[in-house]
Design a protein around this motif. Structure first.
Motif, mmCIF file in Angstrom:
data_model
loop_
_atom_site.group_PDB
_atom_site.id
_atom_site.type_symbol
_atom_site.label_atom_id
_atom_site.label_comp_id
_atom_site.label_asym_id
_atom_site.label_seq_id
_atom_site.Cartn_x
_atom_site.Cartn_y
_atom_site.Cartn_z
ATOM 1 N N GLY A 253 0.815 -1.218 0.000
ATOM 2 C CA GLY A 253 0.000 0.000 0.000
ATOM 3 C C GLY A 253 0.845 1.264 0.000
ATOM 4 N N HIS A 254 0.321 2.288 -0.706
ATOM 5 C CA HIS A 254 0.927 3.636 -0.722
ATOM 6 C C HIS A 254 2.323 3.614 -1.354
ATOM 7 C CE1 HIS A 254 -2.559 4.594 1.759
ATOM 8 N NE2 HIS A 254 -2.289 3.452 2.367
ATOM 9 N N GLY A 255 3.137 4.620 -1.058
ATOM 10 C CA GLY A 255 4.471 4.690 -1.654
ATOM 11 C C GLY A 255 4.738 6.039 -2.294
ATOM 12 N N LYS A 268 5.970 5.243 9.037
ATOM 13 C CA LYS A 268 5.145 5.420 7.849
ATOM 14 C C LYS A 268 4.566 4.091 7.368
ATOM 15 C CE LYS A 268 7.489 9.531 6.204
ATOM 16 N NZ LYS A 268 8.815 9.885 5.678
ATOM 17 N N GLU A 269 3.288 4.133 7.046
ATOM 18 C CA GLU A 269 2.599 2.946 6.533
ATOM 19 C C GLU A 269 3.322 2.383 5.309
ATOM 20 O OE1 GLU A 269 -1.470 3.731 5.508
ATOM 21 O OE2 GLU A 269 -1.840 1.682 4.821
ATOM 22 N N LYS A 270 3.739 3.279 4.388
ATOM 23 C CA LYS A 270 4.338 2.818 3.127
ATOM 24 C C LYS A 270 5.597 1.978 3.347
ATOM 25 C CE LYS A 270 7.254 6.850 2.097
ATOM 26 N NZ LYS A 270 7.678 7.827 1.090
ATOM 27 N N LEU A 322 -1.453 -4.910 1.075
ATOM 28 C CA LEU A 322 -0.986 -4.756 2.452
ATOM 29 C C LEU A 322 -1.065 -3.301 2.899
ATOM 30 C CD1 LEU A 322 2.178 -7.060 2.143
ATOM 31 C CD2 LEU A 322 -0.021 -7.656 3.188
ATOM 32 N N HIS A 323 -1.620 -3.097 4.053
ATOM 33 C CA HIS A 323 -1.764 -1.744 4.604
ATOM 34 C C HIS A 323 -1.526 -1.768 6.102
ATOM 35 C CE1 HIS A 323 -3.454 0.486 1.107
ATOM 36 N NE2 HIS A 323 -3.610 -0.768 0.686
ATOM 37 N N ALA A 324 -1.441 -0.571 6.680
ATOM 38 C CA ALA A 324 -1.409 -0.461 8.141
ATOM 39 C C ALA A 324 -2.465 0.563 8.531
ATOM 40 C CB ALA A 324 -0.038 -0.034 8.617
ATOM 41 N N ASN A 325 -3.020 0.371 9.685
ATOM 42 C CA ASN A 325 -4.158 1.153 10.123
ATOM 43 C C ASN A 325 -3.748 2.357 10.951
ATOM 44 O OD1 ASN A 325 -6.922 1.341 10.082
ATOM 45 N ND2 ASN A 325 -7.179 -0.784 10.732
ATOM 46 N N ARG A 355 -10.099 6.811 4.265
ATOM 47 C CA ARG A 355 -8.676 7.071 4.410
ATOM 48 C C ARG A 355 -7.867 6.352 3.328
ATOM 49 N NH1 ARG A 355 -4.852 4.774 6.994
ATOM 50 N NH2 ARG A 355 -6.137 3.254 8.074
ATOM 51 N N GLU A 356 -8.194 5.087 3.094
ATOM 52 C CA GLU A 356 -7.414 4.345 2.105
ATOM 53 C C GLU A 356 -7.706 4.837 0.684
ATOM 54 O OE1 GLU A 356 -5.027 2.871 3.118
ATOM 55 O OE2 GLU A 356 -5.372 1.419 4.711
ATOM 56 N N ASN A 357 -8.935 5.264 0.450
ATOM 57 C CA ASN A 357 -9.278 5.760 -0.883
ATOM 58 C C ASN A 357 -8.809 7.193 -1.111
ATOM 59 O OD1 ASN A 357 -10.438 3.362 -1.642
ATOM 60 N ND2 ASN A 357 -12.536 4.028 -1.327
HETATM 61 ZN ZN LIG Z 1 -3.235 2.206 3.580
#
Ligand SMILES: [Zn+2]
Length: 476
Positions: A253-255, A268-270, A322-325, A355-357
């Motif tokens: 996820g993200h980046g 950072k989630e990414k 894959l993500h983190a909350n 948030r994810e969108n």
């Molecule tokens: Zn995410």
């Protein structure tokens, strides 16, 4: 270059029924209903209680309250009975009107034998042209050509005794053309009924309809019909048998410019997602002999639509995002959870979806996501329904395996509408590995060893899924 398209609107001869009203034993028709049936323009002079009806055949009729004289194309005629004005409408004595008009321009219609209806001959401007039937693997689309936009909120449909009837308020149909439109199985017959206020088109369908959905645009109305579910399952299964679980897509996820959630100590989630993705990928390649496709394998920004495109184009058989909350309100929120995309459940877990969108706002091509029309969504949702069962199984396995090795809360399997999962043509799940807003979660997520543990647990879930999947393919 010559243009052969007629510039004038196409009209059609129609017979339209309007009611006859009885007042003091005399028969009348409503001036407004007559005007509407003829698609005429009306001008009402309130002071003089005078009404002009100007029809497309450029017949101009003027009537006045309590007057037995009418003016047709600037000539005066006598009806012997006065025009009545009641409930904001003008009532025209039908017999005298009929005779007068007949003498002026030939018959305009007739009174039916019951004396309850006046059948008008009229030329009306067609706004519904043609019908085409398009077969889809899981149903069909009835495509109705229109010359204007009909709001899909006012179009209604009903199924009765094999007939699917669509009622279009304001519709004027080219009945002859539509009834004779090319029919394709399972449509056996088409019927049309033209009313003053609406048009009805009915289709005799030789299959059971599971559900249908109407949507319209500027120049068409589409009826998406889903049917034959069992047969479709068979087709999808047959197709599935040819699929080997040989390619797995891992989506970190993200980046890049999108860090995802930023948590305690600037974690950072990414960064977390990329590391777990790489660890998981390595395990899969080494132990399962499958091809692993990464939507990103470094710190770059990849738009959501590209992620599913990568997955589809690489012929991926599984899609793991894959993500983190993060929880803004409660630092107590903790744990891991796995999401499924479930059509029709878009309200669930609204906050996390938002948030994810939200990453879409960072993308240059935001309009892409509006392209998920209802039609694509319904047709997509049928494939999704098959895929969802497998996704559910995988999601439950992921939760079981993570629960075995992790010391944080198991938040279970959830459903929501993530853009990253829309359009993935394979079983797909989204794992939220933990909360970057929770102290304990962050302490664990920061450790490489813990991330390895998570990757290994997800790996075992996929391994179980693969075994189960291949077993069921062989058994069936
Ligand atoms: Zn995410």
């Amino acid at each position: 270059m010559f243009c052969l398209t007629p510039l004038f609107a196409q009209t059609v001869a129609q017979q339209i029924k309007i009611p006859i009203y009885k007042v003091n034993n005399n028969h009348y028709i409503s001036a407004y209903e007559y005007a509407r049936a003829n698609q005429a323009d009306i001008y009402f002079n309130e002071n003089k209680k005078k009404l002009s009806i100007k029809s497309t055949q450029s017949k101009n009729i003027v009537i006045s309250q309590n007057s037995s004289f009418i003016i047709v194309n600037e000539k005066i005629y006598h009806l012997f009975l006065p025009i009545l004005y009641q409930n904001n409408d003008f009532l025209i004595p039908i017999n005298a009107f009929l005779n007068t008009m007949k003498n002026i321009s030939g018959p305009i219609g007739f009174i039916d034998t019951s004396n309850k209806h006046f059948i008008i001959y009229t030329q009306r401007t067609i706004n519904i042209d043609d019908v085409a039937i398009k077969n889809k693997t899981n149903g069909m689309i009835i495509h109705i050509d229109t010359r204007q936009k009909f709001n899909d909120n006012i179009i209604s449909g009903a199924i009765s005794q094999g007939w699917l009837s669509i009622t279009i308020p304001g519709g004027i149909i080219d009945s002859a053309k539509i009834v004779n439109a090319k029919k394709k199985y399972p449509v056996k017959r088409i019927r049309c009924i033209q009313n003053i206020e609406s048009a009805q088109i009915s289709f005799l369908i030789n299959e059971d309809i599971d559900e249908f959905q109407i949507n319209s645009s500027d120049d068409y109305i589409n009826i998406n019909i889903r049917m034959n579910t069992e047969e479709n399952i068979a087709i999808i299964k047959e197709r599935g048998e040819k699929w080997l679980l040989d390619t797995i897509v891992i989506d970190a996820g993200h980046g890049g410019k999108d860090p995802g959630a930023v948590g305690i100590g600037g974690i950072k989630e990414k960064t977390i997602t990329l590391d777990v993705a790489r660890k998981l990928g390595a395990l899969l390649e080494q132990n399962l002999g499958v091809t692993v496709i990464y939507t990103r394998d470094d710190d770059t920004f990849v738009p959501l639509y590209k992620r599913t495109r990568i997955a589809n184009e690489s012929n991926g058989k599984l899609f793991i995002s894959l993500h983190a909350n993060s929880a803004k309100k409660s630092h107590k929120a903790s744990g891991f959870e796995t999401y499924l995309l479930r059509p029709g459940k878009w309200d669930d877990a609204i906050e996390i979806v938002k948030r994810e969108n939200a990453v879409i706002q960072l993308e240059a091509d935001q309009h892409r996501y509006k392209d998920f029309t209802d039609e694509e969504h319904i047709m997509g949702s049928i494939v999704q329904n098959q895929i969802i069962k497998e996704s559910e199984f995988l999601a439950s396995q992921v939760q079981i395996q993570l629960d075995r090795v992790l010391n944080i809360k198991n938040r279970g399997v959830k459903q929501a509408g993530f853009h990253v999962l829309v359009g993935a043509e394979m079983p797909n799940i989204l794992i939220e590995l933990g909360f970057v807003s929770n102290k304990k979660d962050v302490r664990l997520l920061s450790k490489a060893q813990y991330r390895q543990k998570m990757a290994a647990a997800i790996f075992r879930a996929i391994k179980t899924y693969k075994e189960q999947y291949e077993k069921s393919v062989i058994e069936d």
